[in-house]
Every structure is written in C-alpha cells, then in structure tokens.
Design a protein around this motif. Structure first.
Motif, PDB file in Angstrom:
ATOM      1  N   UNK A   1       0.841  -1.198   0.000  1.00  0.00           N
ATOM      2  CA  UNK A   1       0.000   0.000   0.000  1.00  0.00           C
ATOM      3  C   UNK A   1       0.878   1.251   0.000  1.00  0.00           C
ATOM      4  N   UNK A   2       1.904   1.233   0.826  1.00  0.00           N
ATOM      5  CA  UNK A   2       2.813   2.382   0.913  1.00  0.00           C
ATOM      6  C   UNK A   2       3.456   2.656  -0.447  1.00  0.00           C
ATOM      7  N   UNK A   3       3.846   1.626  -1.148  1.00  0.00           N
ATOM      8  CA  UNK A   3       4.501   1.791  -2.451  1.00  0.00           C
ATOM      9  C   UNK A   3       3.610   2.521  -3.444  1.00  0.00           C
ATOM     10  N   UNK A   4       2.311   2.274  -3.372  1.00  0.00           N
ATOM     11  CA  UNK A   4       1.397   2.922  -4.315  1.00  0.00           C
ATOM     12  C   UNK A   4       0.922   4.291  -3.826  1.00  0.00           C
ATOM     13  N   UNK A   5       0.954   4.512  -2.522  1.00  0.00           N
ATOM     14  CA  UNK A   5       0.495   5.802  -1.977  1.00  0.00           C
ATOM     15  C   UNK A   5       1.558   6.888  -2.070  1.00  0.00           C
ATOM     16  N   UNK A   6       2.813   6.529  -1.959  1.00  0.00           N
ATOM     17  CA  UNK A   6       3.882   7.538  -1.941  1.00  0.00           C
ATOM     18  C   UNK A   6       3.896   8.404  -3.193  1.00  0.00           C
ATOM     19  N   UNK A   7       3.819   7.840  -4.408  1.00  0.00           N
ATOM     20  CA  UNK A   7       3.839   8.698  -5.604  1.00  0.00           C
ATOM     21  C   UNK A   7       2.651   9.664  -5.661  1.00  0.00           C
ATOM     22  N   UNK A   8       1.574   9.342  -4.967  1.00  0.00           N
ATOM     23  CA  UNK A   8       0.389  10.206  -4.954  1.00  0.00           C
ATOM     24  C   UNK A   8       0.464  11.260  -3.847  1.00  0.00           C
TER      25      UNK A   8
ATOM     26  N   UNK B   1      -4.547  12.553   3.141  1.00  0.00           N
ATOM     27  CA  UNK B   1      -3.749  11.344   3.067  1.00  0.00           C
ATOM     28  C   UNK B   1      -4.428  10.116   3.653  1.00  0.00           C
ATOM     29  N   UNK B   2      -3.679   9.025   3.670  1.00  0.00           N
ATOM     30  CA  UNK B   2      -4.183   7.724   4.106  1.00  0.00           C
ATOM     31  C   UNK B   2      -3.393   7.258   5.324  1.00  0.00           C
TER      32      UNK B   2
ATOM     33  N   UNK C   1      -5.238  14.216  -8.954  1.00  0.00           N
ATOM     34  CA  UNK C   1      -5.300  14.478  -7.523  1.00  0.00           C
ATOM     35  C   UNK C   1      -4.566  15.772  -7.198  1.00  0.00           C
ATOM     36  N   UNK C   2      -5.283  16.758  -6.707  1.00  0.00           N
ATOM     37  CA  UNK C   2      -4.677  17.993  -6.230  1.00  0.00           C
ATOM     38  C   UNK C   2      -4.410  17.804  -4.743  1.00  0.00           C
ATOM     39  N   UNK C   3      -3.207  17.332  -4.433  1.00  0.00           N
ATOM     40  CA  UNK C   3      -2.895  16.957  -3.062  1.00  0.00           C
ATOM     41  C   UNK C   3      -2.971  18.153  -2.126  1.00  0.00           C
ATOM     42  N   UNK C   4      -2.442  19.302  -2.556  1.00  0.00           N
ATOM     43  CA  UNK C   4      -2.447  20.484  -1.698  1.00  0.00           C
ATOM     44  C   UNK C   4      -3.860  20.929  -1.365  1.00  0.00           C
ATOM     45  N   UNK C   5      -4.731  20.936  -2.376  1.00  0.00           N
ATOM     46  CA  UNK C   5      -6.109  21.330  -2.139  1.00  0.00           C
ATOM     47  C   UNK C   5      -6.803  20.346  -1.213  1.00  0.00           C
TER      48      UNK C   5
ATOM     49  N   UNK D   1      -6.251   0.740  -3.765  1.00  0.00           N
ATOM     50  CA  UNK D   1      -5.978   2.177  -3.590  1.00  0.00           C
ATOM     51  C   UNK D   1      -6.683   2.982  -4.670  1.00  0.00           C
ATOM     52  N   UNK D   2      -6.478   2.588  -5.901  1.00  0.00           N
ATOM     53  CA  UNK D   2      -6.960   3.371  -7.041  1.00  0.00           C
ATOM     54  C   UNK D   2      -8.485   3.483  -7.067  1.00  0.00           C
TER      55      UNK D   2
END
Length: 382
Positions: free
Chosen positions: A254-261, A274-275, A321-325, A353-354
């Motif tokens: 899960x961490x491997x796929x969440x980090x790039x996002x 975040x998750x 995904x606008x992470x900051x927003x 995740x997706x």
C-alpha cells in the motif's frame, strides 16, 4: 496443520462443510438475495439487497481495463503455504456495529483476547460497568503509538467520528464512553451529524471524570483525525499466523502505491489529508485473511461522486489528484463509509488504492466484499 490439530479436517469434509454453509446462507432470511425492499422513513437505514446497492463495482467501460487486472509490478508474495477459505460466501454476514474504538498500544500483536490484557484500556472498556448507549461498540487494539505522557495515558481513535481522544486511561474510560462514544455519530447516524455540537458537548462535560478527585490527571481531550482515509489491517498473529504474515506485507505494498500520490502517512505524520494505515487486533474471519477495513470521510465520498458525474457527462479532463487542495480541505469530518474487504493479496493493493480507497468502488465484490455501511445513502450490509 496436522491430523492431531483439533481444527484439522480432511479436504473433502471441509469442502462439504463450506458447501452446506453456503446452501444454508442462501435459504436463510439473512441472505441478501432474500431481502424484500420496503419503504423507509427519512433517516432510517436499510439493508442493501445486493453488494452493488451498497458500493458500486468497477466497470471497464467507465474505469478502463486496468480494473480487470491485478498489479503487474508487485514483487511481494505471501508465503507458499498461505491458504485461506475461498468457497464460503462473504457478503451480508458481517454483524453490525455502531461505533469503532481503536486503542493505541504501540504494539502489533496482543494477547488472544485484547480485553484480557490486565490493566489495559481494552479491559476497562470491555469489562467495566459503563456500556455504550448507542449500540454495539467494536473494540480494537492498535499500533497507534503511546504518547510520551507523564500520566501513562494513551490515545484512542473513535469512528465514525474520526476523532483522536488523548489522555485516556483505564480509570477514565467511563467518561470516554459517556462523553465521546455516546454523544458522537454512529454508523447509522444520518449524514451530516452535527460534529461541532458533539465536540462542544464533549468538551463541556469532559471534567466529569470517573477518576477519584484525589488523583491528578489531565482531562480527556478530543482532536480531529487529520487523515482523509483509513486502512485498518488485522495483524494479530496470536489469533492466526496468516494475519501476522499478511499485514506487514500489505502495508509495504500500500505504501509503495500511496507515496507517488503524496498520500502516504506514517504513524507520526499528521498532515491533513492522506491515508493512515494502522494494524489492529482480530476483527473476525481470519480464515478469509487478509481482512482490510477502509474508512472514508464524507469529503472523499463527495469528491468521488463529483468525478463520477464528470465521467458520466463525457468530460475529457482526466482526474488529477490535487494533493495540496485536498490537504487544505481536510482536518474535520466524519466517516461516511466503511468498506470491509477480505481475501486481499499484495497484487490487489494497487487497485484497492486506485478504486476502493480513492473512489469507493469495489473491484472484486463477489470474492472480497464482506460488508460495511454508507451513511450518505443510508444503507448497510446488515
């Protein structure tokens, strides 16, 4: 497992048992196929007749062909002897619960029944005299870190209110139940619940402690859980070795796929959004390992609905995904959904995740969906 083990069964006998169980499920009134729709009153929750009526399923026509395929870059594998029940029907057989209390212990494994841990918050909640007045409380120990407090207290996470509550001790658990569990939303509280009122009432009454006045201790203090999504993984190997094996492997994937996002949050990362991924104690059904419970805030549900509407309207803009927003919007909020999955393997993590975490869609409902609730749609699986 050997014939000497009391749980050992020859494969033929096991298969026959599973077949009879499934036949029983199909004949009993609890089966989703026998639910008769009825008119409901406003604010009244109903049982979803099918898994699709509770959570949407991925559709290649909408979600693309990726939803049909497991992760091709996954290198993590379960042990070769990792075998689980693949025949028993999953959906519709989870017993309902109203609130979920997750106790920080800093550990990833516990005594067989966490309520038997002497002097623990779990023991005080389960065996104390104060019981929740708003329905069944699911109690879990977790690896949430124990704060470095001089009062030797811990932190608990209360769901669906998405609240961390600090300075919890075995002695003040009656106050915890009266002022936070009882006054917070439940899984079947129509959304939106007045979370502000909940916080104000809890703060106003938090001085009514069950601790004798001769003992000095900080008052309970609630604060919002900053995460937008939670992934809870059963890691209790004292109940079943497969849980102890699967949880660390799934967390890595899960961490491997969440980090790039930009969505991964470790145990000490409280940036908004975040998750959050936590190990928890036994939730039932270890024969369906790995069990994964996903809680989603209402803002996540609304965001996914907006994206689905854009796709339905033929929007050519890809969802980015606008992470900051997303981080700015998070901070407060309640869980609107819990999606309880089982039989999750490392190669499933990318699509979990997706589609499931980010969009609320189930990829393999017939094999992996155990149940859950949706407070916006006012439906549950029980």
């Amino acid at each position: 497992m050997s014939p000497k083990d009391s749980t050992y069964k020859p494969f033929a006998a096991y298969k026959m048992t599973a077949t009879l169980k499934n036949f029983y499920y199909k004949l009993t009134p609890t089966s989703s196929s026998n639910v008769v729709p009825t008119l409901k009153k406003p604010g009244e929750f109903t049982k979803a007749a099918t898994s699709e009526a509770l959570f949407p399923t991925t559709d290649p026509a909408v979600d693309g062909d990726d939803c049909l395929h497991d992760c091709s870059s996954c290198t993590i594998k379960y042990p070769s002897k990792f075998t689980i029940d693949e025949t028993e029907e999953l959906y519709g057989h989870v017993k309902g619960w109203s609130t979920h209390l997750i106790v920080g212990t800093g550990k990833t494994d516990w005594v067989r029944d966490v309520a038997d841990e002497k002097g623990s918050i779990m023991e005080a909640v389960d065996k104390g005299g104060e019981k929740p007045s708003n329905g069944k409380l699911m109690l879990s120990a977790s690896n949430i870190p124990i704060p470095d407090h001089s009062d030797h207290s811990s932190t608990v996470l209360l769901l669906p209110s998405f609240q961390f509550i600090d300075h919890v001790t075995p002695a003040n658990t009656p106050e915890l139940i009266r002022n936070y569990v009882d006054k917070g939303p439940t899984n079947t509280s129509p959304f939106p619940f007045t979370a502000e009122k909940f916080s104000e009432e809890a703060a106003a009454t938090s001085t009514e402690s069950a601790i004798p006045p001769t003992i000095s201790a900080p008052a309970l203090q609630a604060r919002p859980c900053p995460h937008k999504y939670l992934i809870l993984l059963c890691s209790q190997k004292t109940r079943d070795a497969r849980c102890g094996q699967s949880a660390p492997l799934l967390r890595r994937e899960f961490e491997r796929h969440l980090r790039p996002l930009g969505l991964y949050r470790d145990l000490h990362d409280e940036r908004p959004g975040g998750v959050g991924i936590y190990f928890i104690s036994h939730v039932g059904g270890h024969k369906f390992s790995a069990n994964v419970m996903i809680y989603r805030k209402a803002s996540a549900v609304k965001q996914a609905e907006g994206q689905a509407e854009e796709q339905a309207n033929g929007s050519e803009n890809k969802v980015v995904l606008d992470v900051n927003k997303a981080q700015e919007e998070e901070g407060n909020g309640e869980a609107a959904q819990c999606i309880w999955l089982a039989r999750i393997r490392p190669e499933d993590c990318e699509n979990v995740i997706r589609y499931t975490v980010l969009q609320g869609k189930v990829v393999k409902p017939e094999r992996q969906l155990r149940g859950g609730f949706d407070r916006c749609k006012e439906v549950t699986s029980w």
